[in-house]
Design a protein around this motif. Structure first.
Motif, PDB file in Angstrom:
ATOM      1  N   LEU A 101      -7.159   4.860   2.822  1.00  0.00           N
ATOM      2  CA  LEU A 101      -7.355   6.178   2.207  1.00  0.00           C
ATOM      3  C   LEU A 101      -8.848   6.326   1.862  1.00  0.00           C
ATOM      4  CD1 LEU A 101      -4.183   5.825   1.886  1.00  0.00           C
ATOM      5  CD2 LEU A 101      -4.420   7.520   0.085  1.00  0.00           C
ATOM      6  N   ALA A 105      -5.206   3.795  -5.703  1.00  0.00           N
ATOM      7  CA  ALA A 105      -3.988   2.967  -5.714  1.00  0.00           C
ATOM      8  C   ALA A 105      -3.878   2.168  -4.411  1.00  0.00           C
ATOM      9  CB  ALA A 105      -2.755   3.859  -5.892  1.00  0.00           C
ATOM     10  N   ALA A 106      -4.200   2.819  -3.293  1.00  0.00           N
ATOM     11  CA  ALA A 106      -4.151   2.109  -2.003  1.00  0.00           C
ATOM     12  C   ALA A 106      -5.185   0.984  -1.974  1.00  0.00           C
ATOM     13  CB  ALA A 106      -4.409   3.088  -0.855  1.00  0.00           C
ATOM     14  N   VAL A 112       0.929   4.030  -3.039  1.00  0.00           N
ATOM     15  CA  VAL A 112       0.580   5.443  -2.809  1.00  0.00           C
ATOM     16  C   VAL A 112       1.742   6.336  -3.233  1.00  0.00           C
ATOM     17  CG1 VAL A 112       0.045   7.157  -1.026  1.00  0.00           C
ATOM     18  CG2 VAL A 112      -1.089   4.938  -0.987  1.00  0.00           C
ATOM     19  N   GLN A 113       2.959   5.923  -2.884  1.00  0.00           N
ATOM     20  CA  GLN A 113       4.128   6.738  -3.274  1.00  0.00           C
ATOM     21  C   GLN A 113       4.233   6.849  -4.794  1.00  0.00           C
ATOM     22  OE1 GLN A 113       7.178   4.629  -1.120  1.00  0.00           O
ATOM     23  NE2 GLN A 113       7.107   6.049   0.613  1.00  0.00           N
ATOM     24  N   ASN A 142     -10.151   9.353  -6.403  1.00  0.00           N
ATOM     25  CA  ASN A 142      -8.828   9.988  -6.296  1.00  0.00           C
ATOM     26  C   ASN A 142      -7.702   8.966  -6.552  1.00  0.00           C
ATOM     27  OD1 ASN A 142      -6.469  10.386  -4.083  1.00  0.00           O
ATOM     28  ND2 ASN A 142      -6.989  12.275  -5.125  1.00  0.00           N
ATOM     29  N   VAL A 192       0.846  -1.199   0.000  1.00  0.00           N
ATOM     30  CA  VAL A 192       0.000   0.000   0.000  1.00  0.00           C
ATOM     31  C   VAL A 192       0.886   1.256   0.000  1.00  0.00           C
ATOM     32  CG1 VAL A 192      -1.677   1.337   1.359  1.00  0.00           C
ATOM     33  CG2 VAL A 192      -1.973  -1.136   1.107  1.00  0.00           C
ATOM     34  N   ALA A 226       1.854   6.447  -7.014  1.00  0.00           N
ATOM     35  CA  ALA A 226       0.742   7.238  -7.554  1.00  0.00           C
ATOM     36  C   ALA A 226       0.994   8.730  -7.326  1.00  0.00           C
ATOM     37  CB  ALA A 226      -0.575   6.805  -6.915  1.00  0.00           C
ATOM     38  N   ALA A 227       1.492   9.079  -6.128  1.00  0.00           N
ATOM     39  CA  ALA A 227       1.715  10.500  -5.811  1.00  0.00           C
ATOM     40  C   ALA A 227       2.747  11.102  -6.751  1.00  0.00           C
ATOM     41  CB  ALA A 227       2.160  10.648  -4.356  1.00  0.00           C
ATOM     42  N   LEU A 274      -4.596   8.493  -5.571  1.00  0.00           N
ATOM     43  CA  LEU A 274      -3.853   7.922  -4.444  1.00  0.00           C
ATOM     44  C   LEU A 274      -4.707   6.907  -3.703  1.00  0.00           C
ATOM     45  CD1 LEU A 274      -1.808  10.134  -4.921  1.00  0.00           C
ATOM     46  CD2 LEU A 274      -1.865  10.663  -2.488  1.00  0.00           C
ATOM     47  N   ALA A 275      -5.958   7.305  -3.467  1.00  0.00           N
ATOM     48  CA  ALA A 275      -6.859   6.444  -2.713  1.00  0.00           C
ATOM     49  C   ALA A 275      -7.158   5.167  -3.507  1.00  0.00           C
ATOM     50  CB  ALA A 275      -8.135   7.209  -2.393  1.00  0.00           C
ATOM     51  N   VAL A 286      -1.386  13.934  -7.910  1.00  0.00           N
ATOM     52  CA  VAL A 286      -2.306  13.442  -6.881  1.00  0.00           C
ATOM     53  C   VAL A 286      -3.787  13.533  -7.232  1.00  0.00           C
ATOM     54  CG1 VAL A 286      -0.652  13.810  -4.991  1.00  0.00           C
ATOM     55  CG2 VAL A 286      -2.270  15.630  -5.584  1.00  0.00           C
TER      56      VAL A 286
END
Ligand code: PLP
Length: 424
Positions: free
Chosen positions: A271, A306-307, A75-76, A301, A71, A78-79, A303-304, A83
């Motif tokens: 997330l 991706a998590a 997130v990293q 979103n 996770v 994706a960011a 990031l969310a 974002v």
């Protein structure tokens, strides 16, 4: 405790109650909430450097525990790509594919940012589809802080003895009828008397928000049958149970197909992602195809999403075998402690979610949950906390195990419970 106390004092000056969600304030158990600085696996550490085995797990989302490597990586990555775009992204399609793949009742799904939004939107689309404005909900079930659903609600609303909220005009809840969980006769009565007005029955199929309460045999099947007969949509709020009790939630375990399903929590891996979905004919009532409006700047979103994807992809059949084994071990050990210590209490459990209710013999609905001795719970909470176990700071919330927990944490919790209950 010093830093938590200082932070809480300052927070109370500038944030209502010092918290951004009421139960975090520990009002019903007393004491100063711990401000958390980090989490790893099954443990969290507060700002004063004390470490605890976490049995809250962010209220359910963290099925792999804290800072699960895939996770964090997702997130990293994706960011680093940006974002938020407010335009469609490939991850949203992938997440929708994951959801529809494990929930046969969901042909189409829309992503939102919270369980509240999911429930609110599911009600709206149900009303749009059926043309019937009425809703049946169950006392002690919580579906987020949606006006029409804040009637005899569980979770924080129950914790603070305000299951009906100020600021919700009576007219907004006039179309909501409240039945007792596990009482099929009452639902049948409502549908017989008002069936032509009632568009949806919404239920937590295994309740987490009055503490854990299980459906009795035949209850969910009965709801399915009754709603089908009266042209009412059955909404399963699986915000907690989805991906927790089985990948396909209670629907996988029971074979019951809801008309609409709300998902959240684990779906976002910690997330903010939630979702609602169902048959295409219902979901196509939504804008831009249909006339029921629903939207969100940060919906889906990146990031969310991706998590969420990283979490769902790591979950397999073995995950649920493991969670059930851990839950069963905890149940057996804690029950033994309760017997040995002659404590009148019941432990309700479904897989990796569980609650101890003190001072009662059984809990099958909100009336019985409300009879629990909340002061004994508060003492137990603090006894466990002193021994390094962080439980929900309320009788009316589920505790959770994650895949980062192991036998050591479960056995440690039972030993801590024996001490905490022995030293009352
Ligand atoms: N539905 C259920 C079953 C929940 O447990 C919750 C939150 O605990 C919600 C809806 C609301 O979700 P959120 O807090 O993300 O708005």
């Amino acid at each position: 405790m010093k830093r938590s106390e200082k932070l809480f004092a300052e927070a109370r000056r500038i944030i209502p109650g010092g918290v951004n969600s009421p139960v975090r304030a520990w009002k019903s158990v007393g004491g100063c909430p711990r401000f958390i600085s980090r989490g790893q696996g099954a443990r969290i550490t507060d700002v004063d450097g004390r470490s605890y085995v976490d049995m809250v797990c962010s209220w359910g989302p963290l099925i792999f525990g804290h800072a699960h490597p895939s996770v964090v990586r997702a997130v990293q990555e994706a960011a680093s790509r940006g974002v938020s775009f407010g335009a469609p992204t490939p991850g949203e399609v992938e997440l929708a594919r994951e959801i529809t793949g494990v929930y046969p009742s969901i042909e189409k799904v829309r992503l939102v940012s919270s369980g509240t939004e999911a429930a609110m939107s599911a009600i709206r689309v149900a009303r749009a589809f059926t043309g019937k404005p009425g809703i049946v909900k169950f006392a002690g079930c919580y579906h987020g802080h949606v006006d029409a659903l804040l009637v005899r609600a569980g979770s924080g609303a129950a914790t603070f003895g305000t299951p009906d909220s100020e600021g919700v005009p009576e007219a907004f809840v006039a179309l909501t009828r409240v039945a007792q969980f596990n009482d099929l006769g009452e639902v049948e009565g409502f549908l017989r008397s008002y069936g032509r007005e009632i568009g949806a029955v919404i239920v937590e199929p295994v309740v987490g928000n009055m503490g854990v309460v299980l459906p009795r045999a035949g209850f969910l099947e009965g709801l399915r049958e009754l709603t089908r007969r009266t042209g009412t949509l059955l909404i399963f709020d699986e915000v907690i149970t989805g991906f927790r009790l089985a990948k396909g939630g209670v629907q996988e375990l029971t074979g019951i197909a809801a008309d609409l399903t709300c998902l959240g929590k684990i779906l976002g891996g910690g997330l903010p992602v939630a979702a609602f979905g169902g048959r295409s004919e219902i979901m196509d009532k939504l804008s831009p195809i249909g006339g029921a409006y629903q939207a969100g700047t940060l919906s889906g979103n990146p990031l969310a999403v991706a998590a969420g994807l990283a979490t769902l992809r790591d979950l397999g059949p073995k995950s649920y075998v493991r969670l059930e084994a851990l839950g069963a071990r905890l149940e057996e050990k804690i029950r033994r402690v309760l017997r040995d210590r002659r404590v009148q209490a019941v432990l309700n459990r479904a897989g990796s979610m569980w609650t101890i209710f003190f001072g009662v013999e059984r809990v099958r609905n909100f009336a019985e949950a409300s009879a629990a001795d909340t002061q004994s719970y508060a003492r137990f909470f603090h006894g466990m906390l002193e021994r390094g176990f962080y439980l929900p700071p309320s009788q009316f919330e589920a505790a959770f195990l994650s895949l980062a927990h192991g036998e050591a944490e479960v056995d440690g919790a039972a030993d801590a419970a024996a001490e905490a209950l022995g030293s009352r």
